[in-house]
Design a protein around this motif. Structure first.
Motif, PDB file in Angstrom:
ATOM      1  N   SER A  58     -42.296 -46.605 -60.096  1.00  0.00           N
ATOM      2  CA  SER A  58     -42.953 -46.694 -58.543  1.00  0.00           C
ATOM      3  C   SER A  58     -44.565 -45.973 -59.652  1.00  0.00           C
ATOM      4  N   ALA A  61     -46.263 -48.497 -61.611  1.00  0.00           N
ATOM      5  CA  ALA A  61     -46.531 -49.647 -60.949  1.00  0.00           C
ATOM      6  C   ALA A  61     -48.375 -49.554 -60.989  1.00  0.00           C
ATOM      7  N   GLY A  62     -48.503 -50.747 -61.560  1.00  0.00           N
ATOM      8  CA  GLY A  62     -49.561 -50.842 -60.987  1.00  0.00           C
ATOM      9  C   GLY A  62     -50.891 -51.005 -61.933  1.00  0.00           C
TER      10      GLY A  62
END
Length: 71
Positions: A58, A61-62
């Motif tokens: 998480s 991510a990105g």
């Protein structure tokens, strides 16, 4: 246990202030070291391997390519 990504801090403004204060007076290297220590302490407190992997995925991510799936 599943990773809780919903707002869960009882005093978020106080936490943020304490987090900023923790870094006051530190150079970049010392700031990164204290972040690493904090991360490891919190990971030890959480303990669950799957939850920690979910948190790492998480967090990344990105930001960059996804982490490879653990075997």
């Amino acid at each position: 246990m599943n990773l809780n990504t919903a707002p869960n801090l009882s005093r978020p403004d106080d936490f943020y202030e304490a987090l900023i204060e923790m870094h006051r007076g530190l150079d970049d290297e010392a700031s990164q070291a204290v972040n690493a220590r904090l991360i490891l302490l919190l990971c030890n407190h959480i303990g669950g391997h799957d939850v920690l992997l979910d948190a790492m995925r998480s967090a990344r991510a990105g930001v960059a390519a996804p982490l490879a799936e653990a075997a």
